[in-house]
Structures are given as structure tokens and as C-alpha cells.
Design a protein around this motif. Sequence first.
Motif, short mmCIF file in Angstrom:
data_model
loop_
_atom_site.label_atom_id
_atom_site.label_comp_id
_atom_site.label_asym_id
_atom_site.label_seq_id
_atom_site.Cartn_x
_atom_site.Cartn_y
_atom_site.Cartn_z
N ALA A 80 0.56 -1.18 -0.12
CA ALA A 80 -0.09 0.03 -0.04
C ALA A 80 1.03 1.20 -0.13
O ALA A 80 0.63 2.22 -0.53
CB ALA A 80 -0.97 -0.11 1.26
N LYS A 81 1.92 1.22 0.85
CA LYS A 81 2.63 2.13 0.71
C LYS A 81 3.53 2.75 -0.65
O LYS A 81 3.63 3.76 -0.87
CB LYS A 81 3.95 2.14 1.94
CG LYS A 81 3.19 2.08 3.27
CD LYS A 81 4.77 1.84 4.23
CE LYS A 81 4.38 1.92 5.78
NZ LYS A 81 5.57 1.40 6.65
N VAL A 82 3.88 1.78 -1.10
CA VAL A 82 4.33 1.75 -2.63
C VAL A 82 3.44 2.34 -3.54
O VAL A 82 3.72 3.11 -4.26
CB VAL A 82 5.10 0.35 -2.93
CG1 VAL A 82 5.57 0.57 -4.59
CG2 VAL A 82 6.11 0.04 -2.26
N LEU A 83 2.02 1.80 -3.36
CA LEU A 83 1.05 2.51 -4.48
C LEU A 83 0.86 3.85 -4.02
O LEU A 83 0.78 4.74 -4.94
CB LEU A 83 -0.02 1.49 -4.31
CG LEU A 83 -0.10 -0.08 -4.81
CD1 LEU A 83 -1.37 -0.70 -4.38
CD2 LEU A 83 0.17 0.05 -6.24
N TYR A 84 0.71 4.30 -2.82
CA TYR A 84 0.77 5.52 -2.56
C TYR A 84 1.82 6.31 -2.95
O TYR A 84 1.47 7.62 -3.29
CB TYR A 84 0.38 5.77 -1.17
CG TYR A 84 -1.02 5.73 -0.56
CD1 TYR A 84 -1.79 6.22 -0.82
CD2 TYR A 84 -1.40 4.57 0.56
CE1 TYR A 84 -3.38 6.00 -0.66
CE2 TYR A 84 -2.49 4.40 0.86
CZ TYR A 84 -3.60 5.11 0.51
OH TYR A 84 -4.72 4.74 0.80
N LYS A 85 2.99 5.95 -2.76
CA LYS A 85 4.26 6.48 -3.21
C LYS A 85 4.10 6.92 -4.84
O LYS A 85 4.64 7.81 -5.56
CB LYS A 85 5.38 5.64 -2.99
CG LYS A 85 6.77 6.53 -3.03
CD LYS A 85 8.12 5.68 -2.68
CE LYS A 85 9.11 6.54 -2.92
NZ LYS A 85 10.49 5.53 -2.13
N GLU A 86 3.60 5.85 -5.54
CA GLU A 86 3.54 5.94 -6.97
C GLU A 86 2.51 7.06 -7.49
O GLU A 86 2.61 7.45 -8.65
CB GLU A 86 3.17 4.45 -7.66
CG GLU A 86 4.60 3.55 -7.25
CD GLU A 86 4.08 2.24 -8.36
OE1 GLU A 86 2.77 1.85 -8.26
OE2 GLU A 86 4.98 1.16 -8.04
N CYS A 87 1.71 7.06 -6.48
CA CYS A 87 0.32 8.08 -7.01
C CYS A 87 0.42 9.25 -6.45
O CYS A 87 -0.02 10.26 -7.24
CB CYS A 87 -0.91 7.39 -6.56
SG CYS A 87 -1.21 5.78 -7.43
N LEU A 88 1.33 9.75 -5.42
CA LEU A 88 1.25 10.81 -4.83
C LEU A 88 2.28 11.83 -4.90
O LEU A 88 3.25 11.13 -5.21
CB LEU A 88 0.72 10.78 -3.25
CG LEU A 88 -0.42 10.07 -2.82
CD1 LEU A 88 -0.46 9.76 -1.23
CD2 LEU A 88 -1.60 10.78 -3.13
N THR A 89 2.44 12.87 -4.85
CA THR A 89 3.50 13.82 -4.83
C THR A 89 4.19 13.46 -3.46
O THR A 89 3.75 12.91 -2.79
CB THR A 89 3.01 15.41 -4.75
OG1 THR A 89 2.38 15.63 -3.68
CG2 THR A 89 2.07 15.89 -5.83
N HIS A 90 5.30 13.80 -3.64
CA HIS A 90 6.39 13.49 -2.47
C HIS A 90 5.82 14.20 -1.39
O HIS A 90 5.85 13.68 -0.16
CB HIS A 90 7.78 14.18 -2.83
CG HIS A 90 8.71 13.90 -1.86
ND1 HIS A 90 9.20 12.69 -1.55
CD2 HIS A 90 9.55 14.71 -1.03
CE1 HIS A 90 10.20 12.77 -0.45
NE2 HIS A 90 10.21 13.93 -0.28
N TYR A 91 5.45 15.63 -1.23
CA TYR A 91 4.86 16.19 -0.11
C TYR A 91 3.60 15.56 0.50
O TYR A 91 3.65 15.07 1.52
CB TYR A 91 4.49 17.47 -0.50
CG TYR A 91 3.57 18.36 0.28
CD1 TYR A 91 4.37 18.70 1.68
CD2 TYR A 91 2.22 18.46 0.40
CE1 TYR A 91 3.51 19.55 2.82
CE2 TYR A 91 1.46 19.38 1.25
CZ TYR A 91 2.26 19.77 2.33
OH TYR A 91 1.53 20.31 3.38
N ALA A 92 2.68 15.15 -0.39
CA ALA A 92 1.64 14.46 0.18
C ALA A 92 1.90 12.78 0.58
O ALA A 92 1.49 12.46 1.63
CB ALA A 92 0.49 14.17 -1.03
N TYR A 93 2.98 12.16 0.00
CA TYR A 93 3.16 10.97 0.40
C TYR A 93 3.80 10.91 1.91
O TYR A 93 3.58 10.09 2.62
CB TYR A 93 4.40 10.38 -0.84
CG TYR A 93 4.97 8.99 -0.44
CD1 TYR A 93 3.83 7.88 0.03
CD2 TYR A 93 6.10 8.75 0.35
CE1 TYR A 93 4.42 6.50 0.48
CE2 TYR A 93 6.64 7.69 0.82
CZ TYR A 93 5.73 6.60 0.91
OH TYR A 93 6.55 5.35 1.23
N LYS A 94 4.43 11.91 2.20
CA LYS A 94 4.95 12.19 3.40
C LYS A 94 3.97 12.19 4.65
O LYS A 94 4.18 11.55 5.67
CB LYS A 94 6.13 13.31 3.46
CG LYS A 94 7.24 13.02 2.88
CD LYS A 94 8.32 14.18 3.13
CE LYS A 94 7.97 15.43 3.09
NZ LYS A 94 8.98 16.54 3.21
#
Length: 325
Positions: A223-237
Motif C-alpha cells: 500500500a505504501k508503494v502504491l501511494y508513493k507511486e500515485c502521490l506527490t512527494h509532499y502528500a506521500y510524506k
Amino acid sequence: MLFVIEDGEGRSQIVGVGILVSEFRPIVKWLMECFKEDNLEAVQKTRGFISDKDLTERSVIRELFDWARLFICQFHTLRIFGREICPTKMKITKEEKENALRCLDSMVKSSCQMDYDNAHSKFISTAPKVIQDYFIKNWQDITDEWVKFKIFNLNFKNLTNNRIESLNGKLKYEIGLYNSLTEFIKNCFKWANYRLKCNRLKDIQDVLRINPNDVVITDFEKAKVLYKECLTHYAYKVVLEQFEYFEFMTLLNFDAVSQTCTAICRKEEIYITPYTCTCFEMTSMGLPCRHILAIRLALKMSLFCRHLFGEMVKKFRKQASFKKF
């Protein structure tokens, strides 16, 4: 006059600049009408404006953008309290002023209704009548515009105009004083283009941080990887921080059939479904919070869901270039 937004990477973007002869209402209204006309599609998606308590500016915003909420900068709110509650003008003591300001500061920064009620009760029981009358006349009916816990509406946790003040300070420093109008405009665009190039460089650096060989061990990591692939760096943090806490959440009144539950957050009860939550993080950021992750885990649903975030925070979202100021 600067029009500033926060983009999906958490960076300030200047989307409009107005050079005004004066700040009379007809002139301010003309400027905002031009801005609205040139950015109609984006403006219609705007949920709120944050400004100081300038009556002219606020009245024009209310008229032209009546669908959006209007917030008062927290810094300016406290500064107005300090200026208006004057011992000489109100014939109060310095100690009475300091006590009242402490109560008002607690009210402004209240994280929940209970905190506000406690601070308000103390204010009513200790503040002189002249201060209470000022508060009732000017502030009591608009608490949804200046009390911290009431102004979260996808505001990305912004409570002040610090972004504009910071940009304004840098702009003045770079452009200098006593320029002709021609030189001012020339230097303004030169500085704006420099900032744009710097932001694009940061975007490239964020892309280069992506590791295509991320090891997927568990559903959590996937799930973390999928969020990382979809979100901006700021939002992912922001989302990654929620992953650190959600396993320790205590869900109350859990109902697997209706897929609902509650929890206690910041001393108040919040309501949770697999797609919505009334907590501060979800309301302010529009990103999956630890409460949503916890209920999705309890319901054995995927922790990743594209419906939990909006277009603004999607990676590689095409960003519009600077329009004419």
C-alpha cells in the motif's frame, strides 16, 4: 496584491499579481473580477480564502466568491486583539488586558469545541465588560472564520498568511525599492521565472527519489508503494506518517455491516467509514488518515484506495504555467 495558492507538493505558487493605485473597493473588486474571469475553472473549485480582517477585501471576496469559505489569518487575529484591547482606550489595567489576551489566544488556538468552551467561559468570567462587549460585537458571530478547529476544510493545515508574507518579503528584497513601474514589472517577472525554474528542479529531484526496486514484503508495504507511486512527494510524506500510527488505533462502536465506527481524537469523538473521517488530518489535507487505515484493516479492505485523495496531490499532475498577471 498577491494571489497565492499551495500546490500538491506543498509549495507556494503565485497565481496572480495586481499593482493597485489604491485599495478602494471599486479597484479591489475590478482586480478580483479580472482574476476570476482569467481563472474561472480553477476558481470554481476553490473552497476557501484566507486573509487578514481587511473589510474591503473581505466584502469583495464574499460578493464574487460566495460559494467559498472565508478565513481570517491566525497571526492577524491575535495582532488585532493586541491592538484593539487597549488600556488607554478601554480604561482597563495592563493586567486585565494580559489576562483577556491569554483567554483569547486559547480560543483562537482551540483544537476542539471543549477547549474553546473552556477558554470562552474563563474569558466571560474574568474579562472586563468593555472587552466582552468588543468581542461580542466583532468576533462572537464569526467564530467559524478564526477558531482553529472550525476552519479546516482542505486548507492543507494553513492557519496564517505566512506564505504570502514570506513571498512578499522576498519579492521586495529581490526587486528593491524606488523602481520605475517598467523596472518593477521587468524584475517581478524575472524573479517569478526564477522561482518557477527552482520549483521544476525540485520536481525533478522528487522524481529521482523514486526507487523502482522497492521491496514489497507485506500488504502494508504494498500500500505504501502504491501511494508513493500515485502521490506527490509532499502528500506521500503526510500519508506515510499516518501509517506509523494506525495500528495502534482503538476503534469504538465498530459495525462491520454498516462499515462505520467512532474514535476519540483531540478529546472529541470522530466518525469513520472506509472512505471518510471527520478528523483534522482528513478534513484539512484530504488524504487518508490513520483512522481510515485502521477501519479498512479491520474490514480486511485494501489499505490503498484511489478514492481517498484528490487530483491536486496526484503525482505528475500537469501544472499550469504562470498566466498573465
